[in-house]
Structure formats: structure tokens, C-alpha cells
Design a protein around this motif. Structure first.
Motif, mmCIF file in Angstrom:
data_model
loop_
_atom_site.group_PDB
_atom_site.id
_atom_site.type_symbol
_atom_site.label_atom_id
_atom_site.label_comp_id
_atom_site.label_asym_id
_atom_site.label_seq_id
_atom_site.Cartn_x
_atom_site.Cartn_y
_atom_site.Cartn_z
ATOM 1 N N ASP A 13 73.216 -31.110 -16.989
ATOM 2 C CA ASP A 13 74.767 -30.690 -17.197
ATOM 3 C C ASP A 13 75.053 -29.473 -16.010
ATOM 4 N N LEU A 14 74.013 -28.751 -15.816
ATOM 5 C CA LEU A 14 73.947 -27.572 -14.766
ATOM 6 C C LEU A 14 73.944 -28.161 -13.627
ATOM 7 N N GLY A 15 73.254 -29.145 -13.139
ATOM 8 C CA GLY A 15 72.935 -29.900 -12.034
ATOM 9 C C GLY A 15 74.565 -30.627 -11.660
ATOM 10 N N ARG A 16 75.028 -31.055 -12.656
ATOM 11 C CA ARG A 16 76.515 -31.923 -12.369
ATOM 12 C C ARG A 16 77.508 -30.815 -11.814
ATOM 13 N N THR A 145 83.042 -28.955 -17.879
ATOM 14 C CA THR A 145 82.068 -29.238 -16.817
ATOM 15 C C THR A 145 82.925 -29.193 -15.384
ATOM 16 N N SER A 146 84.079 -28.796 -15.621
ATOM 17 C CA SER A 146 84.718 -28.517 -14.288
ATOM 18 C C SER A 146 84.796 -26.997 -13.733
ATOM 19 N N LEU A 147 83.994 -26.220 -14.466
ATOM 20 C CA LEU A 147 83.957 -24.751 -14.162
ATOM 21 C C LEU A 147 82.965 -24.839 -12.952
ATOM 22 N N THR A 148 83.333 -24.056 -11.789
ATOM 23 C CA THR A 148 82.413 -23.954 -10.619
ATOM 24 C C THR A 148 81.121 -22.837 -11.016
#
Length: 438
Positions: A13-16, A145-148
Motif C-alpha cells: 500500500d505504501l508503494g502504491r 490510498t489517495s493521500l500523497t
């Protein structure tokens, strides 16, 4: 929400969520042992405070539950639940509050919808619901998952602050270092300053003033240089407190003026900074100037967490100036607030004990014992052992000698001339409060 143990999934998830090929370097996300169920977290907070928390408990739980539930859903349903949580956040926080948060804490051009949830988490944190605030941030980090990377760094910094308040000092320090590393990768002055301010606060908790000063100076220098007013205020406030603790009062007054300058225009931060400056002036022995600062705080509608320390400190000043009537007024206000307001228990116990010391100085023995008993009862419920020990000193009139009154120095006069303070006759019949979630 469920417990999260799948570290490989969270690494993916972090990579995405990498931005332009930059992988987030935040071990604090991967090493969290558990994300608490929001109901369990709320119960832990209510158990610690013996009451509802801020008057918006139902809305807080609804927002946290929606974000938590989103973690379990496929992408489409997840986005719908997050949008509902954001809508509830905007309903709870009027547009002016959100704009103020954007202006003071974020770059307004980068404020995204989910950050309104972070604003709510700040309100929850300020009201003492630390576990619920942390659970909400954990859920947001996993669900959105949209957070930069920048936005994730902000959330991680807030979570580290909560861990520090919960006594997880080492874990909080690790998270702040992760945020600082991420700030270097992103070339984000904001994230580095946030991390340094947090590390300075943790050093202060440990009593390591040289380390606290090193981080706070670094944070103040960069925040001033790039123009981050809220963070500059926090950094200079930290330097003010450290300098005051070391009795370097002229340095403390200089940092206090900067902190106040960056508070102007925000009533909450002005009141908070005035309260801190009043404490500094009291410690320096400038009793008349300290009294004006505390009265100014009590003339404004502010959250009870700011009002309580100002009341206790005003009682001390009044006692050292021989004003028994004002000491008794403070005690009556504390009794009124205890009966009518959801009050932070530590702040209430501390204010009661300070007022008991003041009552002892003006020889009101019957009120002394009553105030001490109430403070001890609160302290015993919550494990505030420092309060219990100090209560014994108050009972035996130890540490109750009069303070020396010092003539104001040039630095103290320059500082107070710059501030908006009030005179004794401006003190209202009763202090006014805004909601504890403010």
C-alpha cells in the motif's frame, strides 16, 4: 476495526501511494502492532475521563467508524464511505474552522477533503480522547490510498504526537524521525519542522533541555525562513518554555513575542499563548504583568483546558499580592466549572491544588482543605501521583512562602506592550467557555 498484522500488504500500500516514484519511508506505518477498534478506543478514553468527552461524541464515533469500515471495503465502497466521513466532518466543523485550519496549519492550495478528518482528529485530541483520535488517524492512513506522501507525513506526525501524550515516548520518537526522513526525501520543510518540534517536545518530557533546545532552534530557524506561521509559533513557544525553565528570562521574552505575533488573528492560539506568557511572567516574578495576562485570558471565551490553568495561576498571583477576594473568586469559579462543565481531570486537579496553595497564603483554612480533598479525589481516580504528593505539601503549608516581586525588565515591558492584555476591573463575573472541542 480489525487488527492489522499483514505487514507485507501495508508495504505494498505504501508503494502504491508513492508520489513521482518517491517511496514513503515511514516505518511507523509498518511497525504499528494494532489499530484499535474505534468503539474500544472510545471506551478507553471514557474510562480515563469518567464522562463523555466533548459534546460531539456521537459525531466523532460516526466519522471514525466510517473511516474504519472503509478499510474493509473494495475500492468503490471504500471511496463512498470516506466521502460520507468527509461530509460529516464538514457538517461538524463549520467552514470558518476548516478555512482557519487550512490557513494556519496547511498550505491552503494543498488541503484535500480527507484532511478535514485530520482537523476533526485534532479536536478529538484536544478534548482528551487520545485513543479515539489515534484510531481515526490509523484508519485514515490505511483506508485513503489517495493521500500523497506529504499528506501521510502530516497524519503520521499527528499520530506521533498522540503516542507521546499516551506515554509511548520511544515509539513517538521513532515516528517523528520517520517523518523527518520523509521530509528530506520530499524536500518538504514543513515535515522536517513538524518532526523537529515533536522531537523537541519529547526531549522536554524527558527533561533533556539541551536536546530540546537543539531541535526547537532548528525548527524555529527553518519555519521562520520558509514562512510557516503555526509551526514557527510552536517552535518559539518551545524555546520560550525552555529559556524560562533555565531562568534566561530575556531570551524567553524574545521568543514569547514571536510566538504571540504568530498567534494574532486566531482567538484560540492567542489565548493559549497569553496563558503561557502569563506563566513565564509569574516565574520571572513580574506579578502585576502576569496578572494582566491571566485576566486577559479569562476575559475571552476559550476552551476549558486553557481557562483552568489561567484560573489556578491567577489565584497564585492574587495570593502573593494579598488579594484574598480574588483568590476566593477563583475557587468559586472552579467549583462552578466542576459542577457544570466537562472538565479535563488533570487540569482541574492541578488548578484546584494551586488555588488551595493560594487559599493557604491568604489564611482561608476551611476552603484549603475542601479544595485539596477535591483535587486528591480526582487524582486518585486517574493516577495523578504528582498531585497527591503535592497535596500533602499544601496541607502542611510547605512551599507556601510569598514570592519576591521583581520590577519588570525592559524585555518584559516590551513584550507586554506588544500584547493585548486586560486590567483587573475587566474581569467578568463568570468566565465564559467555548466548546471543549474547539
Amino acid at each position: 476495526m480489525r487488527y492489522v498484522d499483514d505487514r507485507e500488504k501495508r508495504r505494498e500500500d505504501l508503494g502504491r501511494n508513492s508520489d513521482a516514484g518517491i517511496e514513503t519511508d515511514c516505518e511507523s506505518v509498518r511497525s504499528s502492532v494494532v489499530i484499535h477498534d474505534v468503539t474500544t478506543a472510545y471506551r478507553a478514553d471514557v474510562g480515563a475521563n469518567r464522562a463523555t468527552l466533548g459534546g460531539h461524541d456521537h459525531e466523532w464515533l460516526a466519522i471514525a467508524s466510517l473511516v474504519s469500515q472503509a478499510c474493509l471495503m473494495p475500492a468503490a465502497e471504500r471511496r463512498e464511505l470516506l466521502e460520507r466521513a468527509v461530509h460529516l466532518s464538514h457538517t461538524l466543523l463549520d467552514a470558518a474552522v476548516l478555512r482557519q485550519a487550512a490557513d494556519f496549519e496547511y498550505d491552503p492550495s494543498s488541503l484535500v477533503a480527507a484532511e478535514s478528518i485530520l482537523v476533526v482528529s485534532d479536536h478529538i485530541f484536544q478534548s482528551g480522547a487520545l485513543h479515539l483520535a489515534r484510531a481515526m488517524i490509523d484508519a485514515l492512513l490505511e483506508a485513503d490510498t489517495s493521500l500523497t506522501p506529504l499528506q501521510r507525513g502530516r497524519a503520521l506526525g499527528k499520530r506521533a504526537r498522540i503516542d507521546g501524550r499516551l506515554g509511548r515516548i520511544d515509539e513517538a520518537a521513532d515516528q517523528y524521525r520517520d517523518v523527518a526522513r520523509l521530509g528530506r526525501r520530499l524536500e518538504s520543510a514543513e515535515l522536517r519542522v513538524r518532526a523537529w518540534i515533536g522531537l523537541a517536545a519529547l526531549a522536554q518530557m524527558r527533561g533533556n533541555y539541551p536536546e530540546q533546545m537543539r531541535y526547537a532552534r532548528r525548527a524555529a530557524r527553518l519555519a521562520d525562513e520558509v514562512g510557516l506561521p503555526l509551526l514557527s509559533r510552536l517552535a518559539h513557544s518551545g524555546l520560550m518554555i525552555t529559556a524560562g525553565a533555565q531562568h534566561r528570562f530575556e531570551d524567553a521574552f524574545r521568543h514569547a513575542r514571536v510566538a504571540y505575533q504568530y498567534s494574532i488573528g486566531n482567538p484560540l492560539r492567542e489565548g493559549e499563548t497569553l496563558q503561557n506568557i502569563g506563566q513565564l511572567l509569574l516565574e520571572a516574578g513580574h506579578l502585576a504583568l502576569a496578572e494582566r495576562a491571566f485576566i486577559s485570558v479569562l476575559c475571552r471565551p476559550l476552551p476549558v483546558r486553557i481557562v483552568l490553568p489561567a484560573l489556578g495561576s491567577l489565584a497564585i498571583v492574587a495570593a502573593h499580592r494579598g488579594d484574598a477576594a480574588r483568590v476566593c473568586w477563583v475557587y468559586s469559579e472552579l467549583e462552578r466549572l466542576e459542577a457544570t462543565t466537562i472538565t479535563p481531570p488533570y487540569d482541574l486537579a492541578k488548578a484546584l491544588l494551586e488555588t488551595a496553595s493560594a487559599l493557604a497564603l491568604v489564611r482561608r483554612s476551611s476552603e484549603v482543605e475542601r479544595a485539596v480533598e477535591t483535587a486528591v479525589r480526582i487524582a486518585q481516580c486517574h493516577g495523578y501521583y504528582e498531585i497527591i504528593v503535592k497535596a500533602d505539601d499544601v496541607r502542611h503549608a510547605r512551599g507556601s512562602e510569598l514570592r519576591a516581586h521583581r520590577q519588570p525588565t525592559a524585555g518584559a515591558l516590551r513584550l507586554t506592550a506588544y500584547m493585548e492584555t486586560a486590567e483587573a476591573e475587566d474581569l467578568p463575573e463568570h468566565v465564559a467557555l467555548v466548546g471543549t472541542s474547539s
